[in-house]
Write an enzyme that holds these catalytic residues in place. Structure first.
Site, PDB file in Angstrom:
ATOM      1  N   LYS A 103     -31.005 -68.525  -7.222  1.00 45.95           N
ATOM      2  CA  LYS A 103     -31.631 -68.388  -8.533  1.00 45.95           C
ATOM      3  C   LYS A 103     -31.337 -69.585  -9.432  1.00 45.95           C
ATOM      4  CE  LYS A 103     -33.915 -64.461  -8.519  1.00 45.95           C
ATOM      5  NZ  LYS A 103     -35.390 -64.512  -8.368  1.00 45.95           N
ATOM      6  N   TYR A 108     -27.634 -65.116  -3.613  1.00 49.02           N
ATOM      7  CA  TYR A 108     -28.631 -64.856  -4.660  1.00 49.02           C
ATOM      8  C   TYR A 108     -28.399 -65.762  -5.878  1.00 49.02           C
ATOM      9  CZ  TYR A 108     -31.273 -61.846  -7.927  1.00 49.02           C
ATOM     10  OH  TYR A 108     -32.145 -61.338  -8.854  1.00 49.02           O
TER      11      TYR A 108
HETATM   12  P1  NAI Z   1     -38.242 -55.197  -6.472  1.00 45.71           P
HETATM   13  O1  NAI Z   1     -37.440 -55.099  -5.221  1.00 45.71           O
HETATM   14  O2  NAI Z   1     -38.709 -53.959  -7.122  1.00 45.71           O
HETATM   15  O3  NAI Z   1     -39.488 -56.160  -6.254  1.00 45.71           O
HETATM   16  C1  NAI Z   1     -39.457 -57.268  -5.409  1.00 45.71           C
HETATM   17  C2  NAI Z   1     -40.704 -57.254  -4.567  1.00 45.71           C
HETATM   18  O4  NAI Z   1     -40.734 -58.435  -3.766  1.00 45.71           O
HETATM   19  C3  NAI Z   1     -40.771 -56.055  -3.609  1.00 45.71           C
HETATM   20  O5  NAI Z   1     -41.962 -55.324  -3.842  1.00 45.71           O
HETATM   21  C4  NAI Z   1     -40.752 -56.692  -2.227  1.00 45.71           C
HETATM   22  O6  NAI Z   1     -41.560 -56.016  -1.262  1.00 45.71           O
HETATM   23  C5  NAI Z   1     -41.285 -58.080  -2.504  1.00 45.71           C
HETATM   24  N1  NAI Z   1     -40.892 -59.079  -1.499  1.00 45.71           N
HETATM   25  C6  NAI Z   1     -39.674 -59.206  -0.909  1.00 45.71           C
HETATM   26  N2  NAI Z   1     -39.687 -60.230  -0.043  1.00 45.71           N
HETATM   27  C7  NAI Z   1     -40.943 -60.751  -0.081  1.00 45.71           C
HETATM   28  C8  NAI Z   1     -41.577 -61.838   0.573  1.00 45.71           C
HETATM   29  N3  NAI Z   1     -40.907 -62.576   1.469  1.00 45.71           N
HETATM   30  N4  NAI Z   1     -42.872 -62.103   0.283  1.00 45.71           N
HETATM   31  C9  NAI Z   1     -43.558 -61.360  -0.611  1.00 45.71           C
HETATM   32  N5  NAI Z   1     -42.999 -60.315  -1.257  1.00 45.71           N
HETATM   33  C10 NAI Z   1     -41.720 -60.018  -1.008  1.00 45.71           C
HETATM   34  O7  NAI Z   1     -37.328 -56.061  -7.518  1.00 45.71           O
HETATM   35  P2  NAI Z   1     -37.520 -56.422  -9.077  1.00 45.71           P
HETATM   36  O8  NAI Z   1     -36.310 -55.951  -9.773  1.00 45.71           O
HETATM   37  O9  NAI Z   1     -38.845 -56.014  -9.571  1.00 45.71           O
HETATM   38  O10 NAI Z   1     -37.386 -58.018  -9.027  1.00 45.71           O
HETATM   39  C11 NAI Z   1     -38.405 -58.930  -9.337  1.00 45.71           C
HETATM   40  C12 NAI Z   1     -37.783 -60.313  -9.533  1.00 45.71           C
HETATM   41  O11 NAI Z   1     -36.922 -60.313 -10.657  1.00 45.71           O
HETATM   42  C13 NAI Z   1     -36.960 -60.789  -8.360  1.00 45.71           C
HETATM   43  O12 NAI Z   1     -37.144 -62.180  -8.159  1.00 45.71           O
HETATM   44  C14 NAI Z   1     -35.541 -60.519  -8.806  1.00 45.71           C
HETATM   45  O13 NAI Z   1     -34.609 -61.349  -8.157  1.00 45.71           O
HETATM   46  C15 NAI Z   1     -35.651 -60.802 -10.284  1.00 45.71           C
HETATM   47  N6  NAI Z   1     -34.607 -60.176 -11.082  1.00 45.71           N
HETATM   48  C16 NAI Z   1     -34.620 -58.838 -11.327  1.00 45.71           C
HETATM   49  C17 NAI Z   1     -33.635 -58.273 -12.117  1.00 45.71           C
HETATM   50  C18 NAI Z   1     -33.661 -56.854 -12.509  1.00 45.71           C
HETATM   51  O14 NAI Z   1     -32.887 -56.486 -13.408  1.00 45.71           O
HETATM   52  N7  NAI Z   1     -34.502 -56.019 -11.923  1.00 45.71           N
HETATM   53  C19 NAI Z   1     -32.519 -59.080 -12.637  1.00 45.71           C
HETATM   54  C20 NAI Z   1     -32.613 -60.474 -12.345  1.00 45.71           C
HETATM   55  C21 NAI Z   1     -33.625 -60.977 -11.596  1.00 45.71           C
END
Ligand code: NAI
Length: 306
Positions: free
Chosen positions: A171, A167
């Site tokens: 990133k 990851y």
């Molecule tokens: P989440 O797991 O709630 O949302 C991610 C979404 O991406 C999910 O709905 C999932 O179904 C979808 N997804 C996964 N693989 C996919 C694919 N191949 N094609 C289309 N959709 C796909 O996670 P969250 O926390 O909302 O994360 C959003 C972004 O922010 C991510 O890129 C994550 O790495 C980044 N991030 C989040 C942090 C946090 O504190 N929540 C911290 C640092 C980065």
């Protein structure tokens, strides 16, 4: 739904918008007048399975509030599928103004135990996915002579974290991809920026809570709402961000940061050239006071969110 027209009539593709941070992006964008393609594969946090109903329910929510949105259930980790989601935006709404690369999965494992599958799955969704979707949109942005990319990155890559080699590498790669896009496409009026969020989502729910330190960190994170990331993203999608490109921001509840980027910190030079021995004797002692510790994200962000 029309709270304002900050991004009125802009067409925005938000990947992974079926839940978490992406869902709040889609809702906030629609509320500010954008037409939104809500992409989500509907996978588990590990990236397994698919379920279009996650994207569809966000679309239903936006429509019920008077906004405009369509669902897309394709995977960002597939070049053909990435082209399909961009084509859907252009065919449905006639244009595309902003791509938010937000889809993500986790396959945490200490490096020495990480499998090739765990490495590839995470690189595929985050780094390859960001490239595929961005690249698919690039011809439209070039032709239209405008466009905004927003990529979600992480302090796991920008700073460091345990058990996330796949990851973190992905990133930090996305941060470099964003800078490259910003430079290559500036001539077409195209911008590219990153947001490194902190928010309580199901992704963070997958974090280990084995030690008291890990438990305390998760409790702090639970106070950070996913909706707090959206105002900056809506701004970056708007024309008011016309002069903002190549930057990395971080958002944590009510705090917004500009993150530093790599620059030489301290240098040594010699007219004669170096030998391994003179590196040991002169270079390292001079540079050592400036060495970085093996800081993790929470060592740098060591105060409670505001
Ligand atoms: P989440 O797991 O709630 O949302 C991610 C979404 O991406 C999910 O709905 C999932 O179904 C979808 N997804 C996964 N693989 C996919 C694919 N191949 N094609 C289309 N959709 C796909 O996670 P969250 O926390 O909302 O994360 C959003 C972004 O922010 C991510 O890129 C994550 O790495 C980044 N991030 C989040 C942090 C946090 O504190 N929540 C911290 C640092 C980065």
């Amino acid at each position: 739904m029309s709270a304002g027209g900050f991004v009125k009539d802009k067409v925005v593709l938000v990947t992974g918008a079926g839940g978490g941070i992406g869902r709040d992006f889609a809702i906030a964008l629609a509320r500010e007048g954008a037409r939104v393609v809500v992409n989500d594969l509907g996978a588990t946090v590990n990236g397994e399975g698919r379920d279009i109903s996650r994207a569809q329910s966000v679309v239903d929510e936006i429509k019920a509030a008077g906004g405009v949105a369509v669902a897309n259930g394709d995977s960002v980790a597939d070049w053909e599928a990435a082209n399909r989601m961009v084509a859907q935006a252009v065919e449905t709404f006639g244009r595309l103004d902003c791509v938010i690369n937000n889809a993500g999965i986790l396959r945490d494992r200490y490096f020495h135990n990480m499998s090739v599958d765990e490495w590839r799955a995470v690189i595929d969704v985050h780094l390859n996915g960001a490239f595929y979707v961005s690249r698919a949109a690039a011809p439209h942005f070039k032709e239209q002579q405008s466009g905004s990319y927003i990529h979600m990155v992480s302090t796991s890559g920008l700073i460091g974290n345990l058990g996330q080699a796949n990851y973190s590498a992905a990133k930090l790669g996305v941060a470099a991809l964003s800078k490259s896009i910003a430079m290559d496409m500036a001539r077409f009026n195209v911008r590219s920026n990153c947001i490194s969020p902190f928010a309580w989502s199901r992704m963070i729910g997958a974090m280990p809570t084995e030690t008291p330190e890990q438990k305390a960190r998760v409790e702090r994170l639970q106070k950070m709402e996913t909706s707090k990331i959206a105002p900056l993203a809506v701004f970056l999608a708007s024309d008011q961000a016309a002069d903002v490109s190549g930057q990395i921001f971080s958002v944590r509840a009510n705090e917004i940061f500009l993150m530093s980027q790599m620059r030489p910190l301290r240098g040594m030079h010699t007219a004669e050239g170096w030998t391994p021995q003179s590196v040991a004797e002169r270079v390292i002692p001079a540079l050592r006071p400036s060495f970085y510790k093996l800081d993790r994200s929470q060592d740098v962000f060591d105060w409670d969110p505001v």
